[in-house]
Design a protein around this motif. Structure first.
Motif, PDB file in Angstrom:
ATOM      1  N   VAL A  11       0.841  -1.203   0.000  1.00  0.00           N
ATOM      2  CA  VAL A  11       0.000   0.000   0.000  1.00  0.00           C
ATOM      3  C   VAL A  11       0.873   1.248   0.000  1.00  0.00           C
ATOM      4  N   VAL A  12       1.916   1.252   0.817  1.00  0.00           N
ATOM      5  CA  VAL A  12       2.802   2.417   0.901  1.00  0.00           C
ATOM      6  C   VAL A  12       3.535   2.613  -0.428  1.00  0.00           C
ATOM      7  N   HIS A  32      -5.949  -3.526   8.313  1.00  0.00           N
ATOM      8  CA  HIS A  32      -6.194  -2.255   8.997  1.00  0.00           C
ATOM      9  C   HIS A  32      -6.044  -2.422  10.510  1.00  0.00           C
ATOM     10  N   TRP A  33      -6.544  -3.529  11.030  1.00  0.00           N
ATOM     11  CA  TRP A  33      -6.409  -3.806  12.453  1.00  0.00           C
ATOM     12  C   TRP A  33      -4.937  -3.907  12.846  1.00  0.00           C
ATOM     13  N   TYR A  34      -4.147  -4.651  12.045  1.00  0.00           N
ATOM     14  CA  TYR A  34      -2.711  -4.761  12.328  1.00  0.00           C
ATOM     15  C   TYR A  34      -2.062  -3.382  12.321  1.00  0.00           C
ATOM     16  N   PHE A  35      -2.360  -2.580  11.300  1.00  0.00           N
ATOM     17  CA  PHE A  35      -1.731  -1.271  11.195  1.00  0.00           C
ATOM     18  C   PHE A  35      -2.065  -0.396  12.400  1.00  0.00           C
ATOM     19  N   THR A  36      -3.335  -0.355  12.792  1.00  0.00           N
ATOM     20  CA  THR A  36      -3.692   0.488  13.944  1.00  0.00           C
ATOM     21  C   THR A  36      -3.061  -0.039  15.230  1.00  0.00           C
ATOM     22  N   TRP A  37      -2.955  -1.352  15.349  1.00  0.00           N
ATOM     23  CA  TRP A  37      -2.308  -1.940  16.523  1.00  0.00           C
ATOM     24  C   TRP A  37      -0.830  -1.561  16.549  1.00  0.00           C
ATOM     25  N   TRP A  38      -0.124  -1.723  15.432  1.00  0.00           N
ATOM     26  CA  TRP A  38       1.300  -1.399  15.366  1.00  0.00           C
ATOM     27  C   TRP A  38       1.538   0.097  15.528  1.00  0.00           C
ATOM     28  N   HIS A  39       0.616   0.897  15.012  1.00  0.00           N
ATOM     29  CA  HIS A  39       0.766   2.342  15.157  1.00  0.00           C
ATOM     30  C   HIS A  39       0.597   2.738  16.626  1.00  0.00           C
ATOM     31  N   GLY A  40      -0.348   2.108  17.291  1.00  0.00           N
ATOM     32  CA  GLY A  40      -0.615   2.415  18.687  1.00  0.00           C
ATOM     33  C   GLY A  40       0.516   2.045  19.628  1.00  0.00           C
ATOM     34  N   SER A  43       5.282   0.598  16.910  1.00  0.00           N
ATOM     35  CA  SER A  43       6.045  -0.222  15.966  1.00  0.00           C
ATOM     36  C   SER A  43       6.250   0.478  14.628  1.00  0.00           C
ATOM     37  N   VAL A  44       5.223   1.157  14.135  1.00  0.00           N
ATOM     38  CA  VAL A  44       5.334   1.836  12.841  1.00  0.00           C
ATOM     39  C   VAL A  44       6.429   2.898  12.899  1.00  0.00           C
ATOM     40  N   GLU A  45       6.479   3.650  13.975  1.00  0.00           N
ATOM     41  CA  GLU A  45       7.501   4.686  14.112  1.00  0.00           C
ATOM     42  C   GLU A  45       8.897   4.079  14.201  1.00  0.00           C
ATOM     43  N   ARG A  46       9.042   2.979  14.927  1.00  0.00           N
ATOM     44  CA  ARG A  46      10.347   2.317  15.024  1.00  0.00           C
ATOM     45  C   ARG A  46      10.793   1.777  13.675  1.00  0.00           C
ATOM     46  N   ILE A  47       9.874   1.197  12.907  1.00  0.00           N
ATOM     47  CA  ILE A  47      10.211   0.696  11.572  1.00  0.00           C
ATOM     48  C   ILE A  47      10.626   1.853  10.675  1.00  0.00           C
ATOM     49  N   HIS A  48       9.865   2.938  10.719  1.00  0.00           N
ATOM     50  CA  HIS A  48      10.201   4.120   9.918  1.00  0.00           C
ATOM     51  C   HIS A  48      11.583   4.643  10.274  1.00  0.00           C
ATOM     52  N   ASP A  49      11.858   4.782  11.565  1.00  0.00           N
ATOM     53  CA  ASP A  49      13.150   5.312  12.006  1.00  0.00           C
ATOM     54  C   ASP A  49      14.298   4.408  11.575  1.00  0.00           C
ATOM     55  N   GLY A  50      14.096   3.093  11.659  1.00  0.00           N
ATOM     56  CA  GLY A  50      15.131   2.156  11.232  1.00  0.00           C
ATOM     57  C   GLY A  50      15.388   2.221   9.740  1.00  0.00           C
ATOM     58  N   PHE A  52      14.759   4.788   7.777  1.00  0.00           N
ATOM     59  CA  PHE A  52      15.359   6.084   7.481  1.00  0.00           C
ATOM     60  C   PHE A  52      16.848   6.071   7.816  1.00  0.00           C
ATOM     61  N   ALA A  53      17.218   5.434   8.927  1.00  0.00           N
ATOM     62  CA  ALA A  53      18.632   5.343   9.293  1.00  0.00           C
ATOM     63  C   ALA A  53      19.416   4.559   8.246  1.00  0.00           C
ATOM     64  N   LEU A  54      18.839   3.475   7.732  1.00  0.00           N
ATOM     65  CA  LEU A  54      19.505   2.712   6.670  1.00  0.00           C
ATOM     66  C   LEU A  54      19.652   3.537   5.397  1.00  0.00           C
ATOM     67  N   TRP A  55      18.614   4.277   5.048  1.00  0.00           N
ATOM     68  CA  TRP A  55      18.653   5.132   3.858  1.00  0.00           C
ATOM     69  C   TRP A  55      19.741   6.189   4.003  1.00  0.00           C
ATOM     70  N   ARG A  56      19.778   6.817   5.184  1.00  0.00           N
ATOM     71  CA  ARG A  56      20.763   7.871   5.427  1.00  0.00           C
ATOM     72  C   ARG A  56      22.182   7.292   5.401  1.00  0.00           C
ATOM     73  N   TYR A  57      22.374   6.100   5.983  1.00  0.00           N
ATOM     74  CA  TYR A  57      23.673   5.446   5.984  1.00  0.00           C
ATOM     75  C   TYR A  57      24.120   5.146   4.558  1.00  0.00           C
ATOM     76  N   SER A  58      23.191   4.730   3.692  1.00  0.00           N
ATOM     77  CA  SER A  58      23.560   4.416   2.311  1.00  0.00           C
ATOM     78  C   SER A  58      24.047   5.665   1.586  1.00  0.00           C
ATOM     79  N   PHE A  59      23.466   6.816   1.878  1.00  0.00           N
ATOM     80  CA  PHE A  59      23.941   8.053   1.273  1.00  0.00           C
ATOM     81  C   PHE A  59      25.360   8.357   1.733  1.00  0.00           C
ATOM     82  N   VAL A  60      25.604   8.243   3.016  1.00  0.00           N
ATOM     83  CA  VAL A  60      26.933   8.532   3.564  1.00  0.00           C
ATOM     84  C   VAL A  60      27.953   7.559   2.990  1.00  0.00           C
TER      85      VAL A  60
END
Length: 75
Positions: A11-12, A32-40, A43-50, A52-60
């Motif tokens: 979906v993303v 949808h239930w899984y997403f709202t559970w993980w967002h609550g 988990s979604v924020e931790r996955i995003h942060d991880g 993003f860190a990999l993306w940023r590391y690849s640039f460096v």
């Protein structure tokens, strides 16, 4: 949990609605239930942060320069 993650990433990636997922994924209310559970539980924020860190590391690692945007142009 794996198929749920695959469906959410689909979906993303496509920018489509979760109700229009290809066949083979779980029904959209389940996803949808899984997403709202993980967002609550953060988990979604931790996955995003991880990711993003990999993306940023690849640039460096490639020696590319990151340009951080600060506000709107002309502001």
């Amino acid at each position: 949990m794996g198929p749920g993650v695959d469906a959410i990433l689909c979906v993303v990636r496509t920018g489509g609605a979760s109700r229009r997922l290809p066949k083979g994924f779980a029904p959209w209310p389940t996803l949808h239930w899984y997403f709202t559970w993980w967002h609550g539980d953060g988990s979604v924020e931790r996955i995003h942060d991880g990711l993003f860190a990999l993306w940023r590391y690849s640039f460096v690692r490639l020696g590319l320069r990151l340009v951080e945007r600060r506000g709107a142009a002309g502001a």
